[in-house]
Design an enzyme around this catalytic site. Structure first.
Site, PDB file in Angstrom:
ATOM      1  N   ASP A 136       0.807  -1.222   0.000  1.00 46.95           N
ATOM      2  CA  ASP A 136       0.000   0.000   0.000  1.00 46.95           C
ATOM      3  C   ASP A 136       0.841   1.274   0.000  1.00 46.95           C
ATOM      4  OD1 ASP A 136      -2.243  -1.665   0.105  1.00 46.95           O
ATOM      5  OD2 ASP A 136      -2.231  -1.686   2.296  1.00 46.95           O
ATOM      6  N   GLY A 144      -4.559  -4.401  -3.781  1.00 49.90           N
ATOM      7  CA  GLY A 144      -5.543  -3.375  -4.130  1.00 49.90           C
ATOM      8  C   GLY A 144      -4.762  -2.140  -4.532  1.00 49.90           C
TER       9      GLY A 144
END
Ligand code: GDP
Ligand code: IMO
Ligand code: MG
Length: 435
Positions: free
Chosen positions: A13, A40
């Site tokens: 991230d 993600g």
């Protein structure tokens, strides 16, 4: 012509999605080489937010070729949802724009069931805090030589054989070991026949395509997932993911020769975050006002699971490990804007563990969990910097902070990111242009 690998330097991230999107501008091919939809990757274009879990974010550019390498594990259901979402946005994904390696393994429903059952069976302190996407069990099958590959979609008989054998074994573990429900052979068979029909046209040989691209002078961008400290071999084991996240795997996970890699860019968030369980020496625990401020200002919630990300100071022990393990040739420092308004910034320089000093992450997890950082302090700056586009326009203290990162790591930044949008970036050096 150049090949550039982008990897996370911390616990994931770091802003890989944004940086990859920026560099995609200069690339012809964009390749994912490991991980699955535990990733993600967020990018913001003209205020519009996109989150990608499997497809390389380069898919937003219509004239680029995206590839999913053999090192990636694919949940076909999630991949098809991602494709449908792109179609709804007017960006249909065609076989001309996306190739899926025949050697990429498939995440099967029983992998997700096992992931959940295993995590639920672990006691506090032993849980990994996985994303629940079936990552560990799928990679276990790959290494255990019983996995089902994307290429098996093209060979229904082989697919059914493998499924049958796996269902027997997995249902034994699910029901007998974990007291969970069994997976249904029939349901999976029917569901996967549909997936096979939809995905078969995309399946090919990524290694051969990359070789052809390289020989014809194309620029190739490798998009890493997760981060260096989540690497299965070199991270804070067992609180890691189940793949090699470091740059060496760009080659293995796509079938590309190591001598052809020109640059490795490490994404360094200007502070540190971690989602899930496991040691985090420079953590400012929940309730600490500065940690809470970074969390709120940085919007530190997981792009995949929505979990709150733990926040802490920049840890140069972690960054130093990333420089060594990935052979970083450049840094991309992200989220510098989030530090605006902090009067004093701390930078972790080394750890003390049971009276001994460490300048790299201890290999032993018990020692890592006892590691206490020794900090140096830097003066902060007040100004908001998201509007800055030129390094010289950054406040002096922000420039000094960046310089300190370069001095300690020995690697110069190529990119500085001052906001989530594609535009909110300072490109100091284009890694695709050889100096
Ligand atoms: P990835 O997994 O490494 O791609 O990172 P994520 O997308 O999971 O998380 C990074 C988050 O930070 C996303 O919400 C991005 O939009 C955001 N982001 C990226 N760069 C910056 C930046 O320089 N400043 C700010 N404020 N946000 C950023
Ligand atoms: P991106 O690519 C941050 C973490 C999970 C958990 C551990 C193992 O967006 O940076 P897994 O489901 O992989 O078995 O979980 O790894 N993790 C990530 N943390 N960013 C990611 O990906 C992650 N992918 C996995 O939270 O601690
Ligand atoms: Mg992420």
């Amino acid at each position: 012509m150049a090949s550039v690998v982008v990897v996370g330097s911390q616990w994931g991230d770091e802003g890989k999605g944004k940086v990859v999107d920026l560099l995609t501008n200069f690339a012809d091919c964009i390749v994912r080489f490991q991980g699955g939809n535990n990733a993600g990757h967020t990018l913001v274009v003209d205020g519009k937010k996109y989150i990608f879990h499997i497809i390389p974010s380069g898919i937003l550019y219509e004239d680029k070729k995206c590839m999913i390498g053999n090192g990636v594990i694919i949940d076909p259901e999630v991949l098809l949802v991602e494709m449908d979402e792109l179609k709804d946005k007017g960006l249909p994904v065609t076989p001309g724009r996306l190739t899926i390696s025949e050697n990429a393994h498939l995440i099967m429903p029983y992998h997700k069931m096992l992931d959940h059952a295993r995590e639920a069976s672990l006691s506090k302190g032993k849980k990994i805090g996985t994303t629940g996407r079936g990552i560990g069990p799928c990679y276990m099958d790959k290494v255990g030589r019983v996995g089902i590959k994307a290429g098996d979609f093209l060979d229904p008989e082989q697919f059914i054989d493998k499924l049958q054998a796996n269902i027997e074994e997995k249902n034994f573990y699910l029901t007998k070991q974990y007291g969970a429900e069994a997976a249904s052979f029939e349901n999976i068979k029917v569901q996967f026949e549909e997936f096979a029909e939809k995905l078969s046209p995309f399946i090919g040989n990524v290694s051969v395509e990359l070789d052809t691209a390289r020989k014809s002078g194309k620029n190739i961008l490798f998009e890493g997932a997760q981060g260096t400290q989540l690497d299965i071999d070199h991270g804070t084991y067992p609180f890691v993911t189940s793949s090699n996240t470091i740059a060496g795997n760009a080659c293995i996970g796509s079938g590309f020769g190591p001598a052809h890699v020109d640059e490795v860019i490490g994404i360094v968030k200007a502070y540190t975050t971690r989602v899930g369980e496991g040691p985090f020496p420079s953590e400012l625990p929940e309730g600490d006002p500065i940690g809470d401020e970074l969390q709120a200002k940085g919007g530190e919630f997981g792009a995949t699971t929505g979990r709150r990300r733990r926040c802490g100071w920049l840890d140069m022990v972690v960054v130093g490990d990333a420089v060594r393990l990935n052979g970083l040739t450049g840094l991309a420092i992200t989220k510098l804007d989030v530090l605006s308004g902090q009067p004093v910034l701390k930078i972790g320089r080394k750890y003390t563990v049971e009276g001994k000093e460490f300048t790299c992450m201890p290999g032993n997890i018990r020692k890592t969990s006892l590691a206490r950082p020794v900090y140096e302090e830097a003066e902060g700056w007040d100004e908001e910097i998201s509007g800055v586009r030129d390094f010289s326009d950054l406040p002096l203290k922000a420039r000094e902070y960046v310089q300190r990162i370069e001095d300690i790591s020995g690697v110069a930044p190529a990119i500085i990111s001052v906001g989530p949008d594609r535009e909110e970036t300072l490109l100091l050096r284009n890694p695709f242009e050889k100096s």
